[in-house]
Design an enzyme around this catalytic site. Structure first.
Site, PDB file in Angstrom:
ATOM      1  N   ASP A 118      -0.817  -8.412  60.138  1.00 13.05           N
ATOM      2  CA  ASP A 118      -1.607  -7.405  59.438  1.00 13.05           C
ATOM      3  C   ASP A 118      -2.862  -7.961  58.786  1.00 13.05           C
ATOM      4  O   ASP A 118      -3.705  -7.215  58.309  1.00 13.05           O
ATOM      5  CB  ASP A 118      -0.750  -6.720  58.358  1.00 13.05           C
ATOM      6  CG  ASP A 118       0.209  -5.730  58.976  1.00 13.05           C
ATOM      7  OD1 ASP A 118      -0.122  -5.198  60.043  1.00 13.05           O
ATOM      8  OD2 ASP A 118       1.273  -5.491  58.391  1.00 13.05           O
TER       9      ASP A 118
ATOM     10  N   HIS B 204       6.150 -13.698  55.973  1.00 13.00           N
ATOM     11  CA  HIS B 204       6.930 -12.951  56.949  1.00 13.00           C
ATOM     12  C   HIS B 204       8.385 -13.339  56.816  1.00 13.00           C
ATOM     13  O   HIS B 204       8.686 -14.499  56.548  1.00 13.00           O
ATOM     14  CB  HIS B 204       6.446 -13.233  58.379  1.00 13.00           C
ATOM     15  CG  HIS B 204       6.858 -12.166  59.326  1.00 13.00           C
ATOM     16  ND1 HIS B 204       8.089 -12.163  59.917  1.00 13.00           N
ATOM     17  CD2 HIS B 204       6.211 -11.054  59.735  1.00 13.00           C
ATOM     18  CE1 HIS B 204       8.186 -11.085  60.664  1.00 13.00           C
ATOM     19  NE2 HIS B 204       7.064 -10.393  60.575  1.00 13.00           N
TER      20      HIS B 204
HETATM   21  N1  CMC Z   1       2.050 -13.265  48.254  1.00 12.62           N
HETATM   22  C1  CMC Z   1       2.579 -13.974  47.242  1.00 12.62           C
HETATM   23  N2  CMC Z   1       3.860 -14.363  47.193  1.00 12.62           N
HETATM   24  C2  CMC Z   1       4.655 -14.022  48.210  1.00 12.62           C
HETATM   25  C3  CMC Z   1       4.187 -13.293  49.302  1.00 12.62           C
HETATM   26  C4  CMC Z   1       2.826 -12.911  49.311  1.00 12.62           C
HETATM   27  N3  CMC Z   1       2.324 -12.198  50.323  1.00 12.62           N
HETATM   28  N4  CMC Z   1       5.204 -13.094  50.182  1.00 12.62           N
HETATM   29  C5  CMC Z   1       6.273 -13.684  49.645  1.00 12.62           C
HETATM   30  N5  CMC Z   1       5.956 -14.250  48.459  1.00 12.62           N
HETATM   31  C6  CMC Z   1       6.827 -15.061  47.596  1.00 12.62           C
HETATM   32  C7  CMC Z   1       7.787 -14.192  46.818  1.00 12.62           C
HETATM   33  O1  CMC Z   1       7.251 -13.802  45.569  1.00 12.62           O
HETATM   34  C8  CMC Z   1       8.968 -15.136  46.696  1.00 12.62           C
HETATM   35  O2  CMC Z   1       8.665 -16.074  45.707  1.00 12.62           O
HETATM   36  P1  CMC Z   1       9.841 -16.645  44.728  1.00 12.62           P
HETATM   37  O3  CMC Z   1      10.762 -17.378  45.650  1.00 12.62           O
HETATM   38  O4  CMC Z   1       9.120 -17.530  43.752  1.00 12.62           O
HETATM   39  O5  CMC Z   1      10.478 -15.451  44.104  1.00 12.62           O
HETATM   40  C9  CMC Z   1       8.995 -15.867  48.028  1.00 12.62           C
HETATM   41  O6  CMC Z   1       7.630 -15.860  48.467  1.00 12.62           O
HETATM   42  C10 CMC Z   1       9.875 -15.227  49.084  1.00 12.62           C
HETATM   43  O7  CMC Z   1       9.525 -13.852  49.182  1.00 12.62           O
HETATM   44  P2  CMC Z   1      10.524 -12.715  49.662  1.00 12.62           P
HETATM   45  O8  CMC Z   1       9.988 -11.396  49.262  1.00 12.62           O
HETATM   46  O9  CMC Z   1      11.924 -13.067  49.236  1.00 12.62           O
HETATM   47  O10 CMC Z   1      10.437 -12.932  51.246  1.00 12.62           O
HETATM   48  P3  CMC Z   1      10.871 -11.889  52.312  1.00 12.62           P
HETATM   49  O11 CMC Z   1      11.173 -12.631  53.540  1.00 12.62           O
HETATM   50  O12 CMC Z   1      11.917 -10.991  51.759  1.00 12.62           O
HETATM   51  O13 CMC Z   1       9.541 -10.984  52.492  1.00 12.62           O
HETATM   52  C11 CMC Z   1       7.514 -10.057  53.240  1.00 12.62           C
HETATM   53  C12 CMC Z   1       8.711 -10.974  53.589  1.00 12.62           C
HETATM   54  C13 CMC Z   1       6.677  -9.842  54.493  1.00 12.62           C
HETATM   55  C14 CMC Z   1       8.054  -8.698  52.779  1.00 12.62           C
HETATM   56  C15 CMC Z   1       6.670 -10.712  52.113  1.00 12.62           C
HETATM   57  O14 CMC Z   1       6.187 -11.970  52.537  1.00 12.62           O
HETATM   58  C16 CMC Z   1       5.524  -9.827  51.644  1.00 12.62           C
HETATM   59  O15 CMC Z   1       5.737  -8.966  50.775  1.00 12.62           O
HETATM   60  N6  CMC Z   1       4.286 -10.014  52.195  1.00 12.62           N
HETATM   61  C17 CMC Z   1       3.165  -9.162  51.865  1.00 12.62           C
HETATM   62  C18 CMC Z   1       3.270  -7.849  52.631  1.00 12.62           C
HETATM   63  C19 CMC Z   1       2.922  -8.034  54.097  1.00 12.62           C
HETATM   64  O16 CMC Z   1       1.920  -8.641  54.467  1.00 12.62           O
HETATM   65  N7  CMC Z   1       3.760  -7.416  54.967  1.00 12.62           N
HETATM   66  C20 CMC Z   1       3.515  -7.408  56.424  1.00 12.62           C
HETATM   67  C21 CMC Z   1       4.534  -8.189  57.187  1.00 12.62           C
HETATM   68  S1  CMC Z   1       4.036  -8.433  58.909  1.00 12.62           S
HETATM   69  C22 CMC Z   1       4.052  -6.844  59.580  1.00 12.62           C
HETATM   70  C23 CMC Z   1       5.442  -6.316  59.731  1.00 12.62           C
HETATM   71  O17 CMC Z   1       6.105  -6.709  60.703  1.00 12.62           O
HETATM   72  O18 CMC Z   1       5.837  -5.496  58.902  1.00 12.62           O
END
Ligand code: CMC
Length: 429
Positions: free
Chosen positions: A364, A307
Site C-alpha cells: 500500500d 506486514h
Molecule cells: N508503524 C509503527 N509501528 C508499527 C507499525 C507501523 N506501521 N506496524 C507495526 N508496528 C509496531 C507495533 O506498534 C508493535 O510494536 P510493539 O511490539 O512495540 O507493541 C509491533 O510493530 C508489531 O505490530 P503488530 O500490530 O502486533 O503487528 P501485526 O502483524 O499484528 O500487524 C499490520 C500488521 C499490517 C496490521 C501493521 O504492521 C500495521 O498496522 N501497519 C500499518 C497499516 C498498513 O500499512 N496496513 C497494510 C498492510 S498490507 C495490505 C494488506 O494486505 O492489507
C-alpha cells in the site's frame, strides 16, 4: 512415515499429527485436540493458526515469495494480464487461447447491472464512502439474482454467479465514483478489455470520445494483478467465514469488502496518501512522523509499513515502486509526495525501532501515489484494491465450497463472571 509431535499434559502423552504442505510448511493437526485432552489452543489474531489447507496462493514471508497457483508474482506482473490471472486463480490453470477468449466473452455478456440498481445509487448521499457503496451494491446483487442464495446449485449455476460478479464489479465500482461526483453514469463498453473499460467508465464522459492511455492501462493491469490474492488475510478469511455458513457468494464478498476497508488492511492505501499529504502540509518533516509512530501509546502508525507475514520485504511493494516510477515519468508528474515517501522510507528503514520490528514498506505504500497520478480520488484507492482482490476472494470461496468445508466456528476462553443470580432492582446498590 507420517510425522507426529508429542504433547505431554497432566502425566499423559498424546500424539499430534503433523501436516506438511507442498512447499514444506508444517502444521500440527489439532482438530481432535479437545476431544483427546480437553484443551483448545488460544491464538488471538490467528498469528500462528492455519485456518485451512489451500492450493490457491503460496507465500513465504521470510523470503518474500508470492505465487498464484505456482506462478511467481514477478512473472505474472510482467507477462500476464489481470483477466488471465483472474482465470488462473479461479480455475487453477492458465487459460489457452480459446478458453481465455470464451472467459472474456462470458464476462462482457454480464457487465451491465440491472437498471433498478440505479435507484439504490440515487439514495446514497454524496458524502458516502465508495467502499460502503460497493459492499452494499454487491450485497444487493442477491436481490437481483435470488437463485444465487441456493447453496445446492449446480457447478454451472455457481459459475454464472462468479462470471456475473467479475463482470459487474468494475461497473459497480465506477458508478460508485460517478455517483459521488454527481456525474452521469457511463455504461460499460464491451468492445474494450477489462481494464480499459473500467478506466472509460471512471474517467470518460458521454459528451466526448475517450481513449485510455496505454501507460495507465498497463499500470492498472499490474496493480490489479499484484492485489489479486494474498492467501488467508483478514478479508479473505472473511470470505471463507461468511461463505462457510453457505451464504451466497455475493454476501461473502460484500463481507470481505467491509473487512478490507479498515486502515490496518486495504484501507491503508488511502491512509498512506493522507499521511503523506499531512507531512507535506507540515513542511515535510519526515522525522517528526517517524518519531510519532514510535511513541508509546500514540496509536499513530506509519501507514504502508509493516506486514503480518512479510518480515524482510513485500515483493509486491518492489514491483509497485518500479511501476510508480514509470507512471510518473511517462505522465511527466513531479509529485512532491513521492519525494516525501522516499524520504520516509529511507528514515524508517534506518531506524532501530523499525529494524527491530521488521517493518518494511508494504504494497500500500506506493499504490496510492500511482492511483493519485492516474486521477483516482483518495477514497477510491481501497475500491481499487477490492477490484484487484476479487478473483482471489472468488477462488478461495470456490475452493472452500467445493471441499464442503465445515462452518467456521472458533472457540474461546471465557474470562467473564462465573454464575450469579439475578438481583431485583430495589436490592441493587
Ligand atoms: N508503524 C509503527 N509501528 C508499527 C507499525 C507501523 N506501521 N506496524 C507495526 N508496528 C509496531 C507495533 O506498534 C508493535 O510494536 P510493539 O511490539 O512495540 O507493541 C509491533 O510493530 C508489531 O505490530 P503488530 O500490530 O502486533 O503487528 P501485526 O502483524 O499484528 O500487524 C499490520 C500488521 C499490517 C496490521 C501493521 O504492521 C500495521 O498496522 N501497519 C500499518 C497499516 C498498513 O500499512 N496496513 C497494510 C498492510 S498490507 C495490505 C494488506 O494486505 O492489507
Amino acid at each position: 512415515m507420517a510425522k507426529t509431535a508429542e504433547l505431554h499434559y497432566e502425566g499423559k502423552s498424546y500424539e499430534v499429527p503433523v501436516i506438511e504442505g507442498t512447499e514444506g510448511e508444517l502444521a500440527l493437526d489439532i482438530s481432535d485436540l479437545r476431544e483427546q485432552t480437553g484443551l483448545i489452543t488460544l491464538d488471538i489474531g490467528y498469528k500462528n493458526t492455519g485456518s485451512t489447507k489451500s492450493a490457491v496462493t503460496f507465500l513465504d514471508g521470510e523470503l518474500g515469495i508470492l505465487r498464484y497457483r505456482g506462478y511467481d508474482i514477478e512473472e505474472l506482473a510482467e507477462k500476464s494480464t489481470f483477466i488471465e490471472v483472474a482465470y488462473l486463480l479461479v480455475y487453477g490453470e492458465l487459460p489457452n487461447k480459446e478458453t481465455l477468449h470464451k472467459f472474456q466473452k462470458d464476462i462482457t455478456m454480464h457487465t451491465l447491472v440491472h437498471e433498478d440498481m440505479r435507484k439504490i445509487y440515487d439514495a446514497f448521499p454524496a458524502s458516502s464512502h465508495p467502499m460502503g457503496v460497493l459492499s452494499t451494491m454487491v450485497s444487493a446483487l442477491t436481490a437481483f439474482y435470488p437463485k444465487s442464495l441456493d447453496p445446492n446449485r449446480s457447478p454451472e449455476a455457481v459459475n454464472l454467479t462468479i462470471l456475473r460478479l467479475l463482470a459487474k464489479m468494475p461497473t459497480i465500482a465506477a458508478w460508485a465514483y460517478k455517483n459521488e461526483m454527481g456525474h452521469p453514469l457511463n455504461y460499460p463498453r464491451n468492445d474494450l478489455d477489462y481494464c480499459s473499460n473500467f478506466l472509460y467508465m471512471m474517467f470518460g464522459f458521454p459528451t466526448e470520445t475517450y481513449h485510455s492511455d496505454p501507460v495507465l492501462v498497463d499500470a492498472l493491469e499490474k496493480l490489479l494483478i499484484l492485489h489479486a490474492d494474498h492467501e488467508q488475510n483478514c478479508s479473505t478469511s472473511t470470505v471463507r467465514m461468511v461463505g462457510s455458513s453457505q451464504a451466497s457468494l455475493y454476501a461473502a464478498v460484500a463481507g470481505a469488502i467491509n473487512a478490507l476497508w479498515g486502515p490496518r488492511h486495504g484501507g491503508a492505501n488511502q491512509e498512506v496518501l493522507e499521511m503523506l499529504e499531512t507531512i507535506h502540509r507540515d513542511g515535510g518533516n519526515v522525522q517528526k512522523y517517524v518519531d510519532k509512530a514510535k511513541e508509546k501509546g500514540s496509536n499513530f502508525r506509519l501507514f504502508g509499513f509493516g506486514h503480518r507475514v512479510y518480515k524482510n520485504f513485500d515483493p509486491r511493494a518492489k514491483i509497485i515502486k518500479k511501476t510508480c516510477d514509470n507512471v510518473l515519468a511517462k505522465l511527466g508528474i513531479n509529485d512532491p509526495l513521492l519525494e516525501i515517501a522516499m524520504k520516509l522510507e529511507e528514515v524508517a528503514l534506518k531506524d532501530e525501532y523499525f529494524i527491530a520490528r521488521k517493518l518494511y514498506p508494504n504494497v500500500d505504500f506506493y499504490s496510492g501515489i500511482i492511483y493519485k497520478a492516474m486521477g483516482f480520488p483518495v477514497d477510491m484507492f481501497t475500491v481499487m484494491f477490492a477490484l484487484g482482490r476479487l478473483p482471489g476472494w472468488i477462488a478461495q470461496w470456490k475452493e472452500m465450497r467445493e471441499e464442503n468445508q465445515p462452518i467456521g466456528r472458533p472457540r474461546q476462553i471465557y474470562t467473564g463472571q462465573t454464575v450469579r443470580h439475578y438481583v431485583s432492582m430495589s436490592q441493587r446498590s
